[in-house]
Write an enzyme that holds these catalytic residues in place. Structure first.
Site, PDB file in Angstrom:
ATOM      1  N   GLU A   1      37.812  37.614  35.073  1.00 33.33           N
ATOM      2  CA  GLU A   1      38.982  36.943  34.509  1.00 33.33           C
ATOM      3  C   GLU A   1      39.919  36.474  35.619  1.00 33.33           C
ATOM      4  O   GLU A   1      40.471  35.378  35.546  1.00 33.33           O
ATOM      5  CB  GLU A   1      39.722  37.865  33.538  1.00 33.33           C
ATOM      6  CG  GLU A   1      40.789  37.181  32.710  1.00 33.33           C
ATOM      7  CD  GLU A   1      42.128  37.026  33.400  1.00 33.33           C
ATOM      8  OE1 GLU A   1      42.918  36.180  32.954  1.00 33.33           O
ATOM      9  OE2 GLU A   1      42.394  37.738  34.390  1.00 33.33           O
TER      10      GLU A   1
ATOM     11  N   ASP B   1      38.670  43.475  35.980  1.00 34.27           N
ATOM     12  CA  ASP B   1      38.965  43.067  37.345  1.00 34.27           C
ATOM     13  C   ASP B   1      40.464  42.873  37.536  1.00 34.27           C
ATOM     14  O   ASP B   1      41.198  42.616  36.598  1.00 34.27           O
ATOM     15  CB  ASP B   1      38.190  41.802  37.720  1.00 34.27           C
ATOM     16  CG  ASP B   1      38.501  40.613  36.831  1.00 34.27           C
ATOM     17  OD1 ASP B   1      38.612  40.784  35.609  1.00 34.27           O
ATOM     18  OD2 ASP B   1      38.646  39.489  37.370  1.00 34.27           O
TER      19      ASP B   1
END
Length: 157
Positions: free
Chosen positions: A149, A85
């Protein structure tokens, strides 16, 4: 021959990175399509289906976990970790399209190249190359490309 092999490896890593950058795996978005696409690539490369897992707490933020089996499964595996991400890009602040991997002035540009899709592509390419070469490590190697994250939501780690 060595330069040719290096060229092939770099080409694979760059191809993976281009796919990763093009995937808009925003912290508010969805990593699952990219994880599934990469999983298909690993299965096609000969990794057993049981060793290629797309898993996660929710349907939109799945992680890819791949195991390269070693000779001695009694030894603890080594984990290679990166996340898929990214935070959103503000296109007006970019000189290139943030969702297209672009080489400019000897550098690669694209959303997530440094944090963290570049390392993810490198790890993935190394696993694919190891499999293609018939390499069997001493112990299992595990790659985890995770979600969440950047947002902390459904954090794959």
């Amino acid at each position: 021959i060595v330069l040719h092999a290096i060229g092939v490896r770099l080409r694979l890593a760059r191809e993976l990175l281009a796919e990763m950058v093009a995937a808009r795996t925003l912290d508010t978005g969805n990593t699952t399509p990219l994880a599934e696409s990469l999983a298909r690539r690993f299965r096609s490369a000969g990794f057993p289906a049981a060793d290629v897992m797309v898993v996660g707490a929710g349907p939109r933020n799945r992680n890819l976990v791949v195991r390269l089996r070693g000779r001695d499964s009694s030894r603890a595996p080594i984990l290679f970790l990166a996340h898929l991400d990214v935070v959103d890009a503000e296109p007006q602040r970019w000189r290139t399209d943030p969702w297209t991997l672009t080489e400019r002035d000897g550098m690669l540009w694209g959303r997530g190249v440094l944090d963290d899709k570049g390392p993810a592509a490198t790890i993935a390419a190394a696993f694919l190359e190891a499999k293609a070469a018939g390499f069997t490590p001493q112990r299992d190697l595990v790659m985890a490309l995770t979600a969440g994250e950047e947002s902390g939501v459904d954090n794959g780690v």
